[in-house]
Design a protein around this motif. Structure first.
Motif, PDB file in Angstrom:
ATOM      1  N   PHE A  98       0.855  -1.190   0.000  1.00 24.65           N
ATOM      2  CA  PHE A  98       0.000   0.000   0.000  1.00 24.65           C
ATOM      3  C   PHE A  98       0.886   1.234   0.000  1.00 24.65           C
ATOM      4  CE2 PHE A  98      -2.128  -3.519   2.009  1.00 24.65           C
ATOM      5  CZ  PHE A  98      -3.352  -3.540   1.356  1.00 24.65           C
ATOM      6  N   ALA A  99       0.501   2.200  -0.844  1.00 24.56           N
ATOM      7  CA  ALA A  99       1.332   3.375  -1.052  1.00 24.56           C
ATOM      8  C   ALA A  99       0.453   4.559  -1.417  1.00 24.56           C
ATOM      9  CB  ALA A  99       2.345   3.098  -2.173  1.00 24.56           C
ATOM     10  N   PRO A 100       0.983   5.776  -1.361  1.00 18.88           N
ATOM     11  CA  PRO A 100       0.201   6.929  -1.817  1.00 18.88           C
ATOM     12  C   PRO A 100      -0.210   6.752  -3.272  1.00 18.88           C
ATOM     13  CG  PRO A 100       2.139   7.651  -0.605  1.00 18.88           C
ATOM     14  CD  PRO A 100       2.299   6.180  -0.822  1.00 18.88           C
ATOM     15  N   ALA A 101      -1.431   7.116  -3.570  1.00 13.89           N
ATOM     16  CA  ALA A 101      -1.967   6.869  -4.905  1.00 13.89           C
ATOM     17  C   ALA A 101      -1.621   7.959  -5.900  1.00 13.89           C
ATOM     18  CB  ALA A 101      -3.487   6.699  -4.826  1.00 13.89           C
ATOM     19  N   GLY A 102      -1.258   9.145  -5.427  1.00 15.51           N
ATOM     20  CA  GLY A 102      -1.050  10.241  -6.363  1.00 15.51           C
ATOM     21  C   GLY A 102      -2.336  10.526  -7.115  1.00 15.51           C
ATOM     22  N   ASP A 103      -2.252  10.562  -8.440  1.00 12.42           N
ATOM     23  CA  ASP A 103      -3.461  10.801  -9.233  1.00 12.42           C
ATOM     24  C   ASP A 103      -4.057   9.509  -9.769  1.00 12.42           C
ATOM     25  OD1 ASP A 103      -1.541  10.126 -11.049  1.00 12.42           O
ATOM     26  OD2 ASP A 103      -1.747  11.921 -12.304  1.00 12.42           O
ATOM     27  N   TYR A 104      -3.632   8.366  -9.207  1.00  9.55           N
ATOM     28  CA  TYR A 104      -4.129   7.073  -9.686  1.00  9.55           C
ATOM     29  C   TYR A 104      -5.468   6.767  -9.025  1.00  9.55           C
ATOM     30  CZ  TYR A 104      -4.069   2.186 -11.169  1.00  9.55           C
ATOM     31  OH  TYR A 104      -4.373   0.980 -11.758  1.00  9.55           O
ATOM     32  N   THR A 105      -6.526   6.592  -9.805  1.00 13.23           N
ATOM     33  CA  THR A 105      -7.871   6.387  -9.246  1.00 13.23           C
ATOM     34  C   THR A 105      -8.571   5.177  -9.845  1.00 13.23           C
ATOM     35  OG1 THR A 105      -8.835   7.888 -10.890  1.00 13.23           O
ATOM     36  CG2 THR A 105      -8.173   8.846  -8.767  1.00 13.23           C
ATOM     37  N   VAL A 106      -7.864   4.297 -10.536  1.00 18.20           N
ATOM     38  CA  VAL A 106      -8.478   3.133 -11.168  1.00 18.20           C
ATOM     39  C   VAL A 106      -8.778   2.086 -10.109  1.00 18.20           C
ATOM     40  CG1 VAL A 106      -8.201   1.287 -12.860  1.00 18.20           C
ATOM     41  CG2 VAL A 106      -7.285   3.572 -13.336  1.00 18.20           C
ATOM     42  N   GLU A 107     -10.037   1.705  -9.994  1.00 16.68           N
ATOM     43  CA  GLU A 107     -10.460   0.696  -9.016  1.00 16.68           C
ATOM     44  C   GLU A 107     -10.820  -0.571  -9.781  1.00 16.68           C
ATOM     45  OE1 GLU A 107     -13.406   0.683  -5.162  1.00 16.68           O
ATOM     46  OE2 GLU A 107     -14.226   1.287  -7.075  1.00 16.68           O
ATOM     47  N   SER A 108      -9.812  -1.376 -10.063  1.00 19.93           N
ATOM     48  CA  SER A 108     -10.020  -2.561 -10.887  1.00 19.93           C
ATOM     49  C   SER A 108      -9.051  -3.649 -10.459  1.00 19.93           C
ATOM     50  CB  SER A 108      -9.794  -2.244 -12.371  1.00 19.93           C
ATOM     51  OG  SER A 108      -9.748  -3.432 -13.140  1.00 19.93           O
ATOM     52  N   TRP A 109      -9.573  -4.890 -10.353  1.00  8.72           N
ATOM     53  CA  TRP A 109      -8.730  -6.025  -9.995  1.00  8.72           C
ATOM     54  C   TRP A 109      -7.856  -6.474 -11.166  1.00  8.72           C
ATOM     55  CZ3 TRP A 109      -7.775  -8.506  -5.448  1.00  8.72           C
ATOM     56  CH2 TRP A 109      -8.571  -8.157  -4.366  1.00  8.72           C
ATOM     57  N   THR A 110      -8.081  -5.940 -12.374  1.00  8.09           N
ATOM     58  CA  THR A 110      -7.321  -6.393 -13.533  1.00  8.09           C
ATOM     59  C   THR A 110      -6.267  -5.389 -13.985  1.00  8.09           C
ATOM     60  OG1 THR A 110      -9.017  -5.501 -15.021  1.00  8.09           O
ATOM     61  CG2 THR A 110      -9.227  -7.816 -14.360  1.00  8.09           C
ATOM     62  N   ALA A 111      -6.242  -4.176 -13.411  1.00  7.41           N
ATOM     63  CA  ALA A 111      -5.225  -3.195 -13.782  1.00  7.41           C
ATOM     64  C   ALA A 111      -3.858  -3.641 -13.258  1.00  7.41           C
ATOM     65  CB  ALA A 111      -5.588  -1.824 -13.218  1.00  7.41           C
ATOM     66  N   THR A 112      -2.804  -3.268 -13.965  1.00 10.07           N
ATOM     67  CA  THR A 112      -1.459  -3.710 -13.591  1.00 10.07           C
ATOM     68  C   THR A 112      -0.508  -2.527 -13.469  1.00 10.07           C
ATOM     69  OG1 THR A 112      -0.828  -4.064 -15.905  1.00 10.07           O
ATOM     70  CG2 THR A 112      -1.765  -5.953 -14.710  1.00 10.07           C
ATOM     71  N   ALA A 113       0.633  -2.803 -12.849  1.00  9.84           N
ATOM     72  CA  ALA A 113       1.733  -1.853 -12.745  1.00  9.84           C
ATOM     73  C   ALA A 113       2.992  -2.576 -13.217  1.00  9.84           C
ATOM     74  CB  ALA A 113       1.869  -1.371 -11.305  1.00  9.84           C
ATOM     75  N   THR A 114       4.134  -1.990 -12.967  1.00  4.14           N
ATOM     76  CA  THR A 114       5.404  -2.648 -13.270  1.00  4.14           C
ATOM     77  C   THR A 114       6.172  -2.870 -11.971  1.00  4.14           C
ATOM     78  OG1 THR A 114       6.650  -0.585 -13.534  1.00  4.14           O
ATOM     79  CG2 THR A 114       5.498  -1.450 -15.488  1.00  4.14           C
ATOM     80  N   VAL A 115       7.093  -3.808 -12.003  1.00  7.12           N
ATOM     81  CA  VAL A 115       7.935  -4.052 -10.835  1.00  7.12           C
ATOM     82  C   VAL A 115       8.733  -2.789 -10.505  1.00  7.12           C
ATOM     83  CG1 VAL A 115       9.898  -5.364  -9.948  1.00  7.12           C
ATOM     84  CG2 VAL A 115       8.087  -6.532 -11.196  1.00  7.12           C
ATOM     85  N   GLU A 116       9.137  -2.067 -11.537  1.00  7.67           N
ATOM     86  CA  GLU A 116       9.911  -0.846 -11.309  1.00  7.67           C
ATOM     87  C   GLU A 116       9.095   0.180 -10.522  1.00  7.67           C
ATOM     88  OE1 GLU A 116       9.775  -2.519 -14.180  1.00  7.67           O
ATOM     89  OE2 GLU A 116      11.823  -3.318 -13.953  1.00  7.67           O
ATOM     90  N   GLU A 117       7.803   0.304 -10.840  1.00  7.52           N
ATOM     91  CA  GLU A 117       6.948   1.235 -10.091  1.00  7.52           C
ATOM     92  C   GLU A 117       6.849   0.821  -8.632  1.00  7.52           C
ATOM     93  OE1 GLU A 117       3.502   2.992 -12.894  1.00  7.52           O
ATOM     94  OE2 GLU A 117       3.641   0.805 -12.927  1.00  7.52           O
TER      95      GLU A 117
END
Length: 403
Positions: free
Chosen positions: A231-250
């Motif tokens: 869990f981390a600060p979201a910034g401007d990220y507001t997508v509420e979806s179980w299928t959205a992804t990020a990268t290991v680098e993020e």
């Protein structure tokens, strides 16, 4: 509202996740058939791991599936192992192996969501699950009627909305309640045990806490994988979806400067999932006529007490018993169900909501006071009101079928 006198009531469950299938299984245990309407072409649980605390294990034993689940579950020896972010100093830990069953009659396990879904699904006849049936609208005037995406309609005497946080059923019952931006986002990942550091393979639920962040990990899938959720600060990220992804680098960027062992664990992760935690005020009622809500559709909660799936299963057990003993007045049975359940789920929503502040304190006097309190705190006892709960007791039943 009066049910048809010929045959059993027509019960429609919208959603084939853990809550929906558990409802079908508990209804069947009460001798009540139902049909689960699931929009996906096959049953599959997205996500990764979850904790099966004693209140959930108790219900799985009652359904007759706990022993099967144990083949893939990991029994925790240690829980609430809180570690300091920068050097891994253990602030507190709980010996679950010795105390959990003594206090609550069950152990605590970690499982992959798919394994939990599979054992519950086995208790529901295949013909009672209608796959590829997406409910797009619900009519609540008179006899409830489900409208499907393919144009068909289905009438039911009782409709149970187990269709998650974006529930169509909830939208039909109540005015839209917009979510509040929490400012927190979550990442999840599974790490092959062979690639995970040794400390992460232990049968332990570990929580690393630090400024504005925390990360939880534990083994799942018979120890073959390590589940990681951060869990981390979201910034401007507001997508509420179980299928959205990020990268290991993020994800690595969020935990830059943390203990190198934790960084090594993150580096071994695959493509992490990512979603925003959006806040919703608790509902004061869940039902209208022969329609009600269950699980995340009724009480979405932050995951900081690991009770989402457990509360859905508790809902299912209570709802099934209320309907079984109230067939002459299903609307009254649903009112009894929500009266029994809303105070408890609202309380768990509240304590889960407050946990993020405690876990994310910046270094300083308040953080040091918190760390000292952890050393004195016994979370297994302090949270007894969560783990000792038995739906049969809540319903006033002394004996309620096989244990």
């Amino acid at each position: 509202m009066t049910l048809r006198t010929a045959g059993p009531p027509r019960i429609a469950i919208v959603g084939g996740g853990i809550g929906g299938l558990a409802t079908a299984a508990f209804l069947r245990r009460e001798g009540l058939p139902s049909t689960v309407y699931e929009q996906a072409p096959r049953l599959a649980e997205v996500g990764a791991g979850l904790v099966v605390a004693p209140n959930a294990a108790r219900l799985l034993r009652r359904l007759g599936v706990l022993e099967t689940l144990r083949e893939r579950a990991v029994r925790l020896d240690t829980g609430w192992e809180f570690r300091r972010w920068e050097d891994g100093t253990v602030l507190s830990s709980e010996n679950l192996a010795d105390a959990c069953e003594r206090l609550y009659g069950e152990q605590t396990y970690t499982v992959h969501r798919a394994d939990l879904l599979r054992v519950i699904e086995a208790q529901v006849p295949a013909q009672d699950v209608a796959l590829d049936h997406k409910v797009v609208r619900l009519e609540t005037g008179g006899t409830p009627r489900l409208h499907l995406a393919d144009g068909r309609t289905v009438e039911a005497d009782v409709v149970i909305g187990a269709d998650g946080i974006h529930s169509v059923v909830r939208g039909a019952l109540f005015a839209a309640s917009p979510a509040t931006y929490s400012g927190i986002c979550a990442f999840r990942a599974l790490v092959p045990a062979a690639e995970a550091p040794e400390f992460a393979r232990r049968p332990t639920q570990t929580l690393w806490i630090g400024p504005d962040h925390h990360l939880v990990h534990y083994p799942v899938s018979a120890g073959e994988l390590v589940n990681l959720v951060a869990f981390a600060p979201a910034g401007d990220y507001t997508v509420e979806s179980w299928t959205a992804t990020a990268t290991v680098e993020e994800l690595l960027t969020e935990f830059d400067g943390w203990d190198p062992r934790l960084v090594d664990l993150i580096r071994a992760a695959g493509t992490p999932g990512r979603w925003a935690l959006l806040d919703r005020a608790p509902l004061t009622r869940w039902s209208e006529g022969g329609v009600t809500l269950l699980g995340d559709a009724a009480h979405p909660m932050f995951p900081f007490f690991a009770q989402g799936a457990a509360q859905a299963m508790e809902d299912a057990a209570v709802l099934a018993r209320c309907l079984a003993t109230g067939l002459d007045d299903p609307a009254g049975a649903l009112r009894r169900y929500e009266e029994l359940r809303i105070p408890r789920t609202t309380r768990i929503q509240a304590v889960s909501h407050g946990r993020s502040h405690i876990n994310h304190l910046p270094d300083g006097p308040e953080q040091r006071d918190r760390d000292a309190a952890f050393a004195r705190h016994d979370p297994l006892v302090a949270n007894g009101w969560i783990y000792e709960y038995d739906p049969d007791v809540a319903l006033g039943d002394k004996v309620a079928g096989p244990r």
